[in-house]
Design an enzyme around this catalytic site. Structure first.
Site, short mmCIF file in Angstrom:
data_model
loop_
_atom_site.label_atom_id
_atom_site.label_comp_id
_atom_site.label_asym_id
_atom_site.label_seq_id
_atom_site.Cartn_x
_atom_site.Cartn_y
_atom_site.Cartn_z
N TRP A 225 1.00 -1.20 0.01
CA TRP A 225 0.06 0.13 -0.18
C TRP A 225 0.89 1.07 0.02
O TRP A 225 0.55 2.18 -0.68
CB TRP A 225 -1.05 0.03 1.10
CG TRP A 225 -1.89 -1.25 1.17
CD1 TRP A 225 -2.04 -2.11 1.83
CD2 TRP A 225 -2.82 -1.46 0.00
NE1 TRP A 225 -2.99 -3.08 1.49
CE2 TRP A 225 -3.41 -2.62 0.33
CE3 TRP A 225 -3.21 -0.86 -1.15
CZ2 TRP A 225 -4.54 -3.13 -0.49
CZ3 TRP A 225 -4.38 -1.24 -1.84
CH2 TRP A 225 -4.97 -2.43 -1.85
N ASP B 190 -2.16 6.20 6.42
CA ASP B 190 -3.11 5.48 5.98
C ASP B 190 -3.20 4.36 7.14
O ASP B 190 -2.46 3.50 7.11
CB ASP B 190 -2.42 4.72 4.57
CG ASP B 190 -3.51 3.57 4.03
OD1 ASP B 190 -4.52 3.34 4.82
OD2 ASP B 190 -3.26 3.20 2.93
N LYS C 247 -12.01 -2.34 6.45
CA LYS C 247 -11.39 -3.28 7.36
C LYS C 247 -11.85 -3.22 8.99
O LYS C 247 -12.19 -4.07 9.47
CB LYS C 247 -9.92 -2.92 7.27
CG LYS C 247 -8.90 -3.16 6.22
CD LYS C 247 -9.46 -2.95 4.94
CE LYS C 247 -8.78 -3.61 3.64
NZ LYS C 247 -7.63 -2.72 2.99
#
Ligand SMILES: *Cc1c(COP(=O)(O)O)cnc(C)c1O
Length: 362
Positions: free
Chosen positions: A104, A173, A197
């Site tokens: 990511w 993030d 998530k």
């Protein structure tokens, strides 16, 4: 388990608290006495105003934030933030620092580079297959921000504490660990988290942005890509993803009222992850894939002695009501995603299964 539900260890979209799903079910046909479903009401109604404002108020309380921070709901997932952040915050001549801790982070860096921005990758754990979180990072004091991925969903690492940047605002993030425990928000200029998530369903990204960052947003961007548009319209410049925001509101209510806040949540998360890491540490059959000081509380990654055993493990786990244990397709192996909503009972069922499986196959 109720209604033939399984213990869900999916990485995302992921488990939601059963209490939240039941509340959605119970109020689905007639939301708050409106005679309509939450999926049918106007986003300009008082009903939806109450939903979004309560979600924002709960976020502020849970993270102990004052009103220099704005809570926004933006579509396009966390991936959209990879481009919105540099578009909004980096101008001609500006630079930003990025720490690369996996898939990511790599994507976030790539999107900034596509826009032609100057990105300094000040640390990376690529040299050891992203199995650790870098230390003693040489951040640049003139960077506009320093970007990190707080929890690496795929590799299974997490920052145990956030780095000192010498006053440069952190951007994180936090898609896979926001609300997993308390932290000091004041170090951050911006926090973002795809909801699917740890705080809700897919379809929306929570963005927390500080006032001074908002002031950097240029007028020249299209309205839908500017943070200021969302901040000035309470995230309702256009139709927001009402159902996703509503589910987030219920998850935050569950965190505050059922769990009792983020200190309690962290204690539960530590207990849950501790049980799984203990099984690995006391076995030659299961081996963790990351350095112990970089282990994630949310995504526990591990290997078995060979790939055939891993396949059998994942298959038999599912037969025993334990789903979603396959590692990300890019890394293989096994991964148990144990977000806030995964109950302790799920971990106990998994560790029992692991011990049994080892006895039979070890
Ligand atoms: C899942 C994930 C993303 C991507 O989220 P989307 O909402 O699918 O764009 C980004 N970062 C992290 C850390 C993730 O876990």
């Amino acid at each position: 388990m109720k209604e033939n539900r399984i213990y869900n260890f999916n990485a995302g979209p992921a488990a939601l608290p059963l209490e939240v799903l039941e509340e959605i079910k119970d109020s689905f046909l007639n939301f708050a006495g409106s005679g309509m479903s939450i999926t049918e009401i106007s986003h300009r109604s008082k009903w939806f105003d109450d939903v979004i404002n309560d979600a924002i108020a709960r976020t502020r309380r849970l993270l102990n934030m004052d009103d220099t921070f704005h809570v926004l709901f933006i579509q396009g997932g966390a991936s959209m933030q990879f481009c919105m952040i540099p578009m909004n915050l980096l101008h001609e001549g500006d630079t930003a620092d990025y720490v690369n801790t996996g898939t990511w982070s790599t994507k976030a860096i790539k999107e900034a580079e596509i826009l032609g921005k100057t990105v300094n990758v000040v640390a990376s754990s690529e040299d050891e297959n992203y199995s650790y979180i870098p230390k003693d990072i040489p951040f640049n004091s003139n960077a506009i921000y320093a970007h990190i991925t707080s929890n690496n969903t795929i590799k299974g690492t997490q920052w145990a504490s956030f780095p000192e940047t010498g006053g440069v605002p952190l951007i994180a993030d936090m898609s896979s660990d926001i609300m997993c425990g308390p932290f000091d928000v004041d170090k951050f200029g911006l926090i973002y988290a795809g909801a699917q998530k740890n705080i809700g369903p897919a379809g929306v990204c929570m963005v927390i942005i500080r006032d001074d960052m908002l002031k950097r947003v240029p007028d020249t961007l299209p309205s839908m890509l500017k943070y200021t548009t969302y901040a000035s319209k309470n995230s309702m410049f256009n139709t927001p993803p009402c159902f996703a925001v509503y589910t987030i509101q219920l998850v935050l209510k569950w965190l505050e009222e059922t769990i009792g806040g983020l200190d309690k949540m962290e204690a539960i998360n530590r207990e849950k992850a501790g049980l799984l890491y203990k099984v690995m540490d006391s076995s030659d059959f299961y081996s963790g894939t990351v350095k112990p000081d970089s282990r994630s509380l949310m995504n526990v990654t591990f290997r078995l002695p060979d790939e055939d055993l891993e396949k059998l493990f994942i298959e038999q786990a599912l037969e025993n009501g334990l789903g979603g244990l396959k590692g990300h397709r890019s890394v293989g192996g096994c991964r148990a995603s144990i977000y806030n909503a995964t109950p302790l009972a799920a971990i106990e069922a998994l560790t029992d299964f692991m011990k049994n499986f080892e006895q039979k196959n070890g």
